[in-house]
Design a protein around this motif. Structure first.
Motif, PDB file in Angstrom:
ATOM      1  N   GLN A 104       0.781  -1.463  -0.056  1.00 15.25           N
ATOM      2  CA  GLN A 104       0.032  -0.021  -0.252  1.00 15.25           C
ATOM      3  C   GLN A 104       1.148   1.121  -0.183  1.00 15.25           C
ATOM      4  N   ALA A 105       2.020   1.326   1.189  1.00 13.40           N
ATOM      5  CA  ALA A 105       2.949   2.535   0.723  1.00 13.40           C
ATOM      6  C   ALA A 105       3.723   2.654  -1.234  1.00 13.40           C
ATOM      7  N   LEU A 106       3.756   2.111  -1.477  1.00  8.78           N
ATOM      8  CA  LEU A 106       4.516   1.654  -2.479  1.00  8.78           C
ATOM      9  C   LEU A 106       3.646   2.160  -4.018  1.00  8.78           C
ATOM     10  N   SER A 107       2.027   2.082  -3.113  1.00 10.34           N
ATOM     11  CA  SER A 107       1.035   2.244  -3.890  1.00 10.34           C
ATOM     12  C   SER A 107       0.866   4.209  -3.846  1.00 10.34           C
ATOM     13  N   VAL A 108       1.587   4.154  -3.247  1.00 13.75           N
ATOM     14  CA  VAL A 108       1.076   5.457  -2.584  1.00 13.75           C
ATOM     15  C   VAL A 108       2.043   6.263  -4.256  1.00 13.75           C
ATOM     16  N   SER A 109       3.466   5.769  -4.133  1.00 16.17           N
ATOM     17  CA  SER A 109       4.587   6.366  -5.252  1.00 16.17           C
ATOM     18  C   SER A 109       4.335   6.227  -6.283  1.00 16.17           C
ATOM     19  N   MET A 110       3.805   4.717  -6.346  1.00 16.67           N
ATOM     20  CA  MET A 110       3.210   4.811  -7.522  1.00 16.67           C
ATOM     21  C   MET A 110       2.030   5.612  -8.428  1.00 16.67           C
ATOM     22  N   TYR A 111       1.411   6.285  -7.897  1.00 19.82           N
ATOM     23  CA  TYR A 111       0.233   6.906  -8.067  1.00 19.82           C
ATOM     24  C   TYR A 111       1.194   8.378  -8.497  1.00 19.82           C
ATOM     25  N   VAL A 112       1.730   8.517  -7.343  1.00 25.60           N
ATOM     26  CA  VAL A 112       2.038   9.630  -7.569  1.00 25.60           C
ATOM     27  C   VAL A 112       3.259  10.337  -8.634  1.00 25.60           C
ATOM     28  N   MET A 113       3.994   8.738  -8.691  1.00 27.06           N
ATOM     29  CA  MET A 113       4.707   8.615 -10.576  1.00 27.06           C
ATOM     30  C   MET A 113       3.666   8.723 -11.521  1.00 27.06           C
ATOM     31  N   GLY A 114       2.621   8.238 -11.360  1.00 25.85           N
ATOM     32  CA  GLY A 114       1.754   8.706 -12.432  1.00 25.85           C
ATOM     33  C   GLY A 114       1.072  10.089 -12.727  1.00 25.85           C
ATOM     34  N   PHE A 115       0.931  10.874 -11.993  1.00 26.86           N
ATOM     35  CA  PHE A 115       0.247  11.992 -11.683  1.00 26.86           C
ATOM     36  C   PHE A 115       1.453  12.502 -12.211  1.00 26.86           C
TER      37      PHE A 115
END
Length: 731
Positions: A104-115
């Motif tokens: 879940q914590a890595l998902s934050v970074s994935m979505y931020v990178m997508g943005f």
């Protein structure tokens, strides 16, 4: 160890705001806007449909399991971690909790990178993407720190933006749709290094948003109602969106545009600005959802005190219980991933972590169902053990097919954490299904055993040792443990003389004392305490009532009476035990060792007088030698003969007995007209001597006592054996 309760009630959200909307926003995120066109261009419509359907099937099966467990227990904070730990126990829960939180914590970074990737086209040239991602990550962190209530209210505006962007895309795709282009993009056209499974790994994080609502379980007004309804509705709605998008993307742009242009949806949309707004809204909302969910998993894990180092992270804010320390930890992990990795690297890692979590969640529900535990009464009725098992198997197969090396790493990580928690022996007071699973397996095995025809080959020692408190007759406890620790069952029995109505408290107390002694010495044993009018009646009651079906004591271990008065009562007990079909071992010990748990030095001598008692004596001697405490001792099979004439024949017979029994040992024939003297002389240095016996006839107890005393003399340790049969050395 119990879940620490917050003094505040915290937030209370419903199905729409607490489950459905967070799930939809997380599912319709960065993968849909920035990577789904790439998946369609590589895999074609046909395989893309397979990827979407397979992914949705796994999440649907998992959602069914999630719904069943969520409606079977009072769900607190922690989502999937809470549900798995309360079913499979703290070891599995603690292992999966770490992995699930990390995903879940890595998902934050994935979505931020997508943005950041989507925003790159709208920012001045030269601005560092890492700087933009860091500022975005900090903004997400700040929003969540303010509180879940404010963030969940913001999600409705985000949902409106995504709906508008999808509407813009659908109108644009309708206008530019070309069936000829659809046919060209229908079959897969993989670039070098790409395959169905690489596309599956890239796409699967998109559907992992089904846990967004469950992760907020501690903040829901009615988790048992909201989690099933909101999660299943989100899966259905988003499945329709992804399946329709696959056709529209393939029919609107050529393969080259789908593969090379991350913002291909913007090119297709009737109003490209809406797509940009949707991308920004979707990626930020998904980041917000993961930033809200991950700290609650970590907080729940910390409050369960499975890992000492995590305990400070279980503290919530005084006002509303928000896990602000855990939120900060999540921010730091996501920021580290932003600095060290990229979107395509993180997505497969997240896929593996979620698949392990989903697999264990399905496995937990499967075990809950098959154990038939009366406490498993889920209100959600659409889940069956077969669907849960299919979900668990599906998750395992997909992990291996995507990348067997990362699958081994993920499973190895869970196994390592499980082994660590098992080694430190964590305690929990919430219960788990392990005892239910063991009970069901034991119940079935007992029923099967009842129908099996008995064969002497399957004889095992089930010893009932009349040990008293255990501390009063430690030699019986130790000897019984030596006989049974490798292959048998030991019950420590105690008889309390008196009436039950004024002895029941003492009975409970003595049973606790036996439990304590068993635990202290790490014995594989069970306690059994009865209240009876007298000692003999109590022993006979224990012998008759202990066990279940065929699994009942076959050998009674007793201390030897050292006075003739006690033998007069004891003789009747021996006759009754023989009538009940039980073998009897009477242990006569004259020495007082410093430590009862240390096996004495010397040989184990079995004095053979025929098969009636001899077979059991040899078998018991062999079982002692199998115990690590008795290693490096030697079994001696001995016999007394009157004359030298029969030595060769008797020796050959004894050798044949050991050979046919496949038991290592030495044989010896002693010539003597005085058996008692021969036994005492030959076995004076033995660690233990086995002698056969027959119960005395009524009225012959005094003669039996003196004859026995004359036979054993001053031998320090003697086991007198009366066999009830049921075993054969050759078996």
């Amino acid at each position: 160890m119990s879940q620490v309760e917050s003094s505040d009630e915290g937030n209370q959200f419903g199905t729409m705001s607490g489950v459905f909307t967070p799930c939809v926003l997380t599912i319709l995120g960065v993968i849909m806007f920035l990577r789904f066109g790439f998946v369609v261009g590589q895999a074609g419509v046909l395989m893309t449909l397979g990827i979407v359907i397979a992914s949705k099937l796994i999440t649907l099966l998992t959602a069914l399991s999630l719904s069943a467990i969520a409606t079977n227990t009072k769900v607190e904070g922690g989502g999937a971690y809470f549900l798995i730990s309360r079913s499979l126990g703290p070891e599995f829960g603690g292992a999966i909790g770490i992995l699930f939180f990390s995903a879940q914590a890595l998902s934050v970074s994935m979505y931020v990178m997508g943005f950041t990737e989507a925003a790159a086209g709208y920012l001045p040239a030269g601005i560092s993407p890492t700087l933009v991602a860091t500022l975005t990550n900090f903004a997400v962190f700040a929003c969540v720190v303010i509180g879940a209530g404010w963030t969940l209210k913001l999600q409705f505006f985000i949902l409106a933006a995504i709906v508008a962007s999808l509407a813009s895309f659908y109108f644009g795709a309708y206008q530019s749709f070309d069936t000829h282009m659809l046919s060209e993009n229908f079959m897969p056209q993989f670039d070098h290094g790409e395959s169905f499974w690489t596309m599956f790994a890239l796409f699967f994080p998109a559907v992992t948003g089904i846990m967004a609502g469950a992760n907020m379980s501690g903040d829901l007004r009615d988790p048992a109602r909201s989690i099933p309804r909101g999660t299943l509705a989100a899966i259905g709605v988003t499945a329709v969106i992804y399946l329709s998008q696959a056709f529209l993307l393939a029919g609107s742009r050529p393969r080259s545009a789908l593969v090379e242009n991350a913002m291909v949806m913007s090119d297709i949309a009737i109003l490209p600005a809406f797509i940009a707004a949707g991308v920004f809204a979707a990626t930020l909302s998904s980041a917000l959802g993961s930033m809200m969910g991950a700290p609650r998993i970590l907080q729940s894990l910390a409050r369960d005190r499975l890992y000492q180092v995590l305990q400070p992270l279980g503290v919530g804010s005084d006002r509303d219980g928000e896990p602000r320390r855990a939120i900060l930890t999540t921010f730091l992990i996501s920021q580290a991933a932003i600095l060290l990795a990229d979107l395509n690297t993180i997505a497969p890692l997240i896929t593996m972590a979620f698949l392990v979590t989903y697999g264990l969640l399905n496995l937990a529900t499967f075990y809950e169902a098959i154990t038939k535990n009366p406490s498993y009464r889920p209100q959600f009725k659409l889940c069956h053990w077969s669907t849960s098992l299919a979900g668990a198997i599906g998750c395992g197969l997909v992990m291996v097919l995507i990348d067997w090396r990362w699958a081994i790493v993920a499973i190895g990580l869970v196994a390592g954490l499980h082994a660590y928690l098992s080694r430190i022996d964590v305690k929990s007071d919430w219960g788990n299904l392990q005892s239910g699973l063991l009970f069901e397996r034991t119940r079935r095995n007992l029923l099967k055993l009842e129908d099996e025809l008995y064969h002497p080959k399957n004889w095992r020692p089930f010893v009932l040792a009349l040990s008293g408190t255990g501390f009063s007759r430690p030699h019986l406890v130790v000897f019984g443990s030596w006989l049974t620790s490798q292959t048998g069952v030991l019950t420590l029995g105690q008889v309390i003389p008196g009436e039950l109505d004024d002895r029941h408290r003492r009975r409970d107390s003595q049973e606790r004392i036996l439990h304590s002694m068993i635990s202290e010495h790490n014995l594989s044993a069970f306690p059994a305490v009865v209240v009876a009018a007298d000692y003999i009646a109590g022993v006979e009651a224990l012998v008759q009532c202990q066990g279940l079906g065929r699994l009942r004591p076959n050998t009674i271990l007793l201390g030897c009476p050292l006075t003739v008065d006690r033998m007069r009562v004891f003789g009747g007990l021996l006759r009754n035990l023989e009538g009940l079909g039980r073998s009897v071992v009477v242990l006569r010990r004259m020495d007082e060792p410093d430590n009862d748990w240390v096996a004495p030095r010397g040989t184990i001598d079995v004095w053979w007088r025929g098969r009636a008692n001899g077979e059991l004596m040899v078998l018991l001697a062999h079982l002692l030698l199998e115990n690590p405490s008795w290693q490096n001792r030697t079994l001696r099979l001995l016999r007394v003969v009157d004359t030298d004439a029969g030595i060769s024949e008797v020796r050959s017979h004894l050798d044949g007995l050991l050979r046919e029994a496949r038991i290592a040992g030495k044989t010896k024939v002693v010539v003597s007209s005085d058996p008692a003297s021969a036994i005492q002389t030959t076995s004076r240095d033995a660690a233990l001597v086995f002698l056969g016996m027959e119960p005395p006839e009524p009225g012959q107890e005094d003669e039996f006592f003196f004859r026995t005393e004359q036979l054993v003399g001053k031998l320090p340790r003697v086991a007198l054996v009366r066999s009830a049969g049921g075993m054969r050395l050759e078996s």
